[in-house]
Write a protein that holds these residues in place. Structure first.
Motif, short mmCIF file in Angstrom:
data_model
loop_
_atom_site.label_atom_id
_atom_site.label_comp_id
_atom_site.label_asym_id
_atom_site.label_seq_id
_atom_site.Cartn_x
_atom_site.Cartn_y
_atom_site.Cartn_z
N ASP A 77 44.87 41.50 41.20
CA ASP A 77 45.67 42.33 40.30
C ASP A 77 45.58 41.83 38.87
N SER A 78 45.57 40.51 38.71
CA SER A 78 45.50 39.94 37.36
C SER A 78 44.15 40.22 36.72
N VAL A 79 43.07 39.99 37.46
CA VAL A 79 41.73 40.19 36.90
C VAL A 79 41.51 41.67 36.56
N SER A 80 41.96 42.57 37.43
CA SER A 80 41.73 44.00 37.19
C SER A 80 42.53 44.53 36.01
N SER A 81 43.54 43.79 35.56
CA SER A 81 44.33 44.23 34.40
C SER A 81 43.68 43.87 33.07
N MET A 113 35.40 55.80 42.93
CA MET A 113 36.41 54.78 42.66
C MET A 113 36.49 54.45 41.18
N THR A 114 37.65 53.94 40.79
CA THR A 114 37.87 53.55 39.40
C THR A 114 37.34 52.15 39.15
N SER A 115 37.32 51.78 37.88
CA SER A 115 36.90 50.43 37.53
C SER A 115 37.83 49.39 38.13
N GLY A 116 39.14 49.68 38.11
CA GLY A 116 40.11 48.74 38.67
C GLY A 116 39.90 48.50 40.15
N THR A 117 39.59 49.55 40.90
CA THR A 117 39.35 49.41 42.34
C THR A 117 38.11 48.56 42.60
N LEU A 118 37.05 48.82 41.84
CA LEU A 118 35.82 48.06 42.02
C LEU A 118 36.03 46.58 41.73
N VAL A 119 36.77 46.27 40.66
CA VAL A 119 37.02 44.88 40.29
C VAL A 119 37.92 44.20 41.32
N ARG A 120 38.96 44.89 41.78
CA ARG A 120 39.84 44.31 42.80
C ARG A 120 39.06 43.95 44.06
N LEU A 121 38.20 44.84 44.49
CA LEU A 121 37.41 44.59 45.69
C LEU A 121 36.47 43.42 45.48
N ASP A 333 35.58 34.07 32.97
CA ASP A 333 34.34 33.54 32.39
C ASP A 333 33.20 33.59 33.40
N GLU A 334 33.48 33.24 34.66
CA GLU A 334 32.46 33.31 35.69
C GLU A 334 32.00 34.74 35.93
N ILE A 335 32.95 35.65 35.99
CA ILE A 335 32.62 37.06 36.26
C ILE A 335 31.80 37.64 35.13
N VAL A 336 32.20 37.38 33.90
CA VAL A 336 31.50 37.94 32.75
C VAL A 336 30.09 37.35 32.64
N ASP A 337 29.92 36.08 32.95
CA ASP A 337 28.57 35.49 32.95
C ASP A 337 27.65 36.24 33.91
#
Length: 440
Positions: A77-81, A113-121, A333-337
């Motif tokens: 939830d935090s990352v998807s926000s 799916m939305t961007s938030g759903t994809l990131v949460r998964l 940082d890891e995800i964005v890399d």
């Protein structure tokens, strides 16, 4: 039966026993049932731990363990926000580009799916399996990615070669082959593997086992009996099977949560209390330690998922801020890399993916401290644009911001307007002094 065998020949044994045992073996079998070593073995047997893989992590971790579910949900939830922002390099500066094709892809990854759903998964898969996968659907001009689809990590295998660490992925039950360039692979570091990542749940697996076992034990204990546990032995050794069945049935009707501590009335029976000590029965304390271990593995302060009623406001804010600074920001940082390597690289070195933390409430206090520090640095003569860059305030540079300003009250008495120097700075100081003089 044991004494009978010692006094009679093997031929005197009943036929059913003779078929399966010799006198020696049967005697050893009966003796073994009563040795203390067998009882001791029950307590010294090595613990059985779950061998965690992706499927078990989901079924026995996320779907069965409250601390695991709470930690994973808190993280995803935090990352998807946090908004993902596409920036394009202009000169020496990076500027956000809301109309860039990559930004539109991140905002609308696929029709389902939305961007938030994809990131949460993606975060859930990382936390439970150590790996997350986005399959890229390419097309159009430049053959860039047009859609992003998640892939279940338990259905992905990797094949390498002498020329490449990863040559292709095999996906799904249909064993579909996907080239390395057509897959975004997110993973946590596993020191023992260069291709697959390690989930936090593997490190916390034993704590999850203990917590799940504690829950099961407590539930079974509540179903099977109230307190105390009892051993019932009848003085009459000649009870028939029917009488024993009736005695067991009567005992079971006296157990269970509804009969906890109810008195028993028996005849010709000896009742011995077998309940464990309060220390041994303190499963709540054991589960608390297990929860602490699970939270530690996921970098989530335990006060954020439990015991909130016992935490004051100041401690809660501190824990929340630490969670964002020490857990979520490094995770971003890891995800964005990984995103820059697998997606932004399609558009060249002048395009990158960043993230925006400016609207995160837990970090607003930190931003206020930055502004206070910025004011102090500016009053010391540090140019505004330098302060903005050093403290990462996120403000636009201003004209004249490369010049430092100091209060006129600390100008040296030896300051000489006739010497060569920065004429603009001298003019500003002179005007400030003149203003103070005119105001008396």
């Amino acid at each position: 039966l044991k004494h009978s065998l010692q006094d009679n020949n093997e031929e005197d044994m009943q036929i059913p026993f003779k078929r399966f045992f010799t006198k020696k073996k049967l005697t050893q079998s009966i003796e073994k049932s009563y040795t203390s070593s067998e009882v001791e073995n029950i307590y010294t047997k090595a613990a059985q731990w779950v061998d965690w893989d992706s499927s078990k992590a989901i079924e026995e971790g996320y779907k069965s363990s409250v601390p695991v579910y709470a930690c994973v949900k808190k993280r995803m939830d935090s990352v998807s926000s946090i908004p993902l922002v596409v920036e394009v390099k202009s000169g020496d500066e990076w500027e956000s580009s809301s109309n860039h094709p990559l930004q539109m892809l991140l905002d609308n990854p696929n029709p389902e799916m939305t961007s938030g759903t994809l990131v949460r998964l993606m975060v859930a898969h990382l936390d439970l399996a150590g790996n997350a996968y986005w399959m890229k659907i390419k097309g159009g001009r430049g053959n860039t990615t047009k859609e992003l689809w998640p892939t279940m990590p338990q259905h992905v295998s990797i094949t390498g070669s002498q020329q490449a660490l990863i040559e292709y992925y095999t996906v799904g039950v249909e064993q579909r082959r996907v080239n390395e360039d057509d897959m975004c692979h997110f993973k946590f570091i596993d020191p023992s593997s260069l291709t697959f990542g390690q989930a936090p749940l593997r490190a916390a697996g034993k704590a999850v086992d203990i917590d799940n076992s504690g829950q099961s034990f407590q539930k079974i204990s509540m179903q099977n009996r109230g307190v105390p546990d009892l051993h019932i032995s009848y003085e009459d050794d000649n009870l028939t099977d029917e009488q024993m069945t009736q005695a067991n049935a009567a005992a079971k009707t006296k157990t269970g949560p509804g009969n906890a501590r109810a008195p028993w009335v028996t005849t010709k029976a000896k009742i011995t209390q077998l309940s464990m000590s309060p220390v041994e029965m303190d499963f709540m304390e054991t589960r608390r330690f297990s929860r602490e271990d699970i939270c530690s593995a996921y970098g989530v302060p335990s006060s954020l998922i439990a015991e909130m009623g016992n935490v004051n406001l100041a401690n809660a804010e501190t824990a929340r801020r630490a969670f964002w600074q020490d857990t979520i920001v490094p995770l971003m940082d890891e995800i964005v890399d990984s995103l820059n390597m697998c997606l932004a690289s399609e558009y060249g070195v002048d395009v990158r993916i960043a993230y925006d933390l400016s609207n995160i409430p837990a970090l607003q206090e930190n931003y206020a401290e930055k502004l206070t520090n910025a004011k102090i640095m500016w009053s010391m003569g540090v140019p505004f644009n330098v302060v903005n860059q050093r403290l990462e305030l996120g403000l636009d540079d201003i004209d004249g911001g490369d010049i430092g300003y100091i209060p006129t009250g600390v100008i040296p008495t030896t300051f000489d307007f006739d010497t060569e120097g920065d004429e603009e700075a001298k003019a500003l100081v002179f005007n400030e002094l003149l203003k103070k003089h005119n105001n008396g």
